[in-house]
Design an enzyme around this catalytic site. Structure first.
Site, short mmCIF file in Angstrom:
data_model
loop_
_atom_site.label_atom_id
_atom_site.label_comp_id
_atom_site.label_asym_id
_atom_site.label_seq_id
_atom_site.Cartn_x
_atom_site.Cartn_y
_atom_site.Cartn_z
N ARG A 227 0.87 -1.17 0.00
CA ARG A 227 0.00 0.00 0.00
C ARG A 227 0.90 1.22 0.00
O ARG A 227 1.44 1.62 1.03
CB ARG A 227 -0.92 -0.03 1.22
CG ARG A 227 -1.96 -1.13 1.15
CD ARG A 227 -2.84 -1.00 -0.10
NE ARG A 227 -4.12 -1.73 0.02
CZ ARG A 227 -5.10 -1.62 -0.85
NH1 ARG A 227 -4.96 -0.88 -1.94
NH2 ARG A 227 -6.21 -2.29 -0.68
N ALA B 40 -10.52 -7.05 -1.73
CA ALA B 40 -11.33 -5.82 -1.70
C ALA B 40 -11.03 -5.00 -2.93
O ALA B 40 -10.02 -5.20 -3.60
CB ALA B 40 -10.99 -5.01 -0.45
N GLU C 158 -14.15 -8.76 -7.46
CA GLU C 158 -12.87 -8.53 -6.77
C GLU C 158 -12.33 -9.82 -6.15
O GLU C 158 -11.12 -10.07 -6.18
CB GLU C 158 -13.03 -7.45 -5.69
CG GLU C 158 -13.22 -6.04 -6.25
CD GLU C 158 -11.95 -5.47 -6.89
OE1 GLU C 158 -10.86 -6.06 -6.76
OE2 GLU C 158 -12.05 -4.41 -7.56
N GLU D 108 -8.73 -11.01 -7.61
CA GLU D 108 -7.56 -10.95 -6.73
C GLU D 108 -7.08 -12.33 -6.27
O GLU D 108 -5.89 -12.52 -6.03
CB GLU D 108 -7.86 -10.08 -5.50
CG GLU D 108 -7.99 -8.60 -5.85
CD GLU D 108 -7.86 -7.70 -4.64
OE1 GLU D 108 -7.48 -6.53 -4.82
OE2 GLU D 108 -8.15 -8.14 -3.51
N GLU E 129 -1.05 -4.77 -11.08
CA GLU E 129 -1.53 -5.16 -9.76
C GLU E 129 -0.69 -6.33 -9.26
O GLU E 129 -0.60 -7.36 -9.93
CB GLU E 129 -3.01 -5.59 -9.85
CG GLU E 129 -3.90 -4.96 -8.81
CD GLU E 129 -5.34 -5.48 -8.88
OE1 GLU E 129 -6.07 -5.27 -7.93
OE2 GLU E 129 -5.72 -6.10 -9.91
#
Lengths: 208, 208
Positions: free
Chosen positions: B78, B90, B106, B110, B154
């Site tokens: 993050r 999330a 999601e 993910e 990502e």
């Protein structure tokens, strides 16, 4: 604490397969309430990307416990969500302000209460996808009532509630504020003997 | 849901002594990841002020429960807090996207998992001082493994953890993410019989 330490591109990171290196950046909004930045980064595979986020000095929330067991909360209109929320007394840290000094200040400004004893609860990240904010949760007891000293333009009302009443609100999803839910949960854990709080008198706490 | 309903200046509000009326505003940042607004408002006493905030379409978090009781989480860097955080799967809702569709998307993107059963947990506000964000927490079970479909850029890793292990991390303050703390707490309450979850099969849930 305000600006996270960012290792440079050559530095080791325990999770190199996830880590993003800062290579530059610009400030998009500054001078008002929010500071918004856009940084240029290199992703773990070396490809370039940008990260937009709020640079935040952090905030405190205080769980104030009256001698009779009731809790001190505040109600205020939160414009971004267009709702009046019930919350622990809380507020943004001034740049460089010690966290406990901020907790003491916000408790007194918003509710008028001062506290003889303080215990540190923990640190949470509430919007890590787009804000550097930490919220440090403190617990306060040995409370003495006084007059609030609200900033100009601050409209906040103090509410005293029992722990069971607050828990009932949480169960009915009428307590959506995250720091308030987490502070209540930690309080319940402390009461149940499954979370430790180390209490200090206000003078000693300020030197820790 | 994305844009809170704001009663106009003449409208009644249950808390007129706290309510702030919008009278105008401007967009400070738009077109990238964040939309930042500055609104002109009238405070409860009629004096003018400005409110700067992130206009956010909301987000989901999913508490995915494997048949053996383990939980599916993700680790990711993050950037704003310069930490790798352990979190429930999330993500941000696309404008207009139904919340459960977002949760299903999601979870699969993910972690690769799809779920046969879904239960709605509740709505939290994580940064009401400066963001309109809601996070809607869903619970998922009857999980079937698959391949993640991460967006370009990502970098997310899936982690399977027992409930006790996750609770131990929370007790050691190694789980600072608010939605993850609250989702874990709700899961524990549900296991203890003190919080209700209403489960639906995936097809029925999507029609609710």
């Amino acid at each position: 604490m305000a600006d996270p330490e960012r290792p440079g591109p050559g530095a080791a990171h325990p999770d190199p397969h996830l880590f993003e290196h800062r290579v530059g950046g610009t400030t998009l909004v500054s001078g008002g309430f929010l500071e918004v930045r856009r940084d240029d980064v290199l992703l773990p595979d070396g490809s370039p990307a940008t990260r937009e986020y709020i640079q935040h000095s952090g905030a405190v929330a205080v769980v104030p416990i009256l001698d009779d067991g009731r809790l001190v909360l505040v109600r205020q209109y939160r414009y971004p969500v267009a709702k009046v929320l019930l919350e622990w007394p809380a507020g943004k840290r001034d740049p460089g302000e010690p966290v406990l000094a901020c907790a003491m200040r916000e408790l007194q400004e918003e509710t008028g209460y001062t506290a003889h004893e303080w215990a540190y609860g923990g640190e949470i990240h509430n919007a890590a996808a787009y804000s550097s904010e930490s919220i440090w949760i403190w617990f306060a007891r040995g409370l003495v009532a006084g007059a609030p000293r609200l900033d100009h333009g601050e409209f906040v009302e103090t509410v005293l509630l029992g722990e069971a009443e607050l828990d009932a609100l949480a169960s009915r999803d009428e307590l959506p504020d995250v720091k308030t839910l987490i502070g209540l949960h930690w309080l319940q854990r402390w009461r149940a003997g499954t979370r430790r709080l180390v209490w200090h008198d206000a003078v000693t706490a300020a030197t820790l």
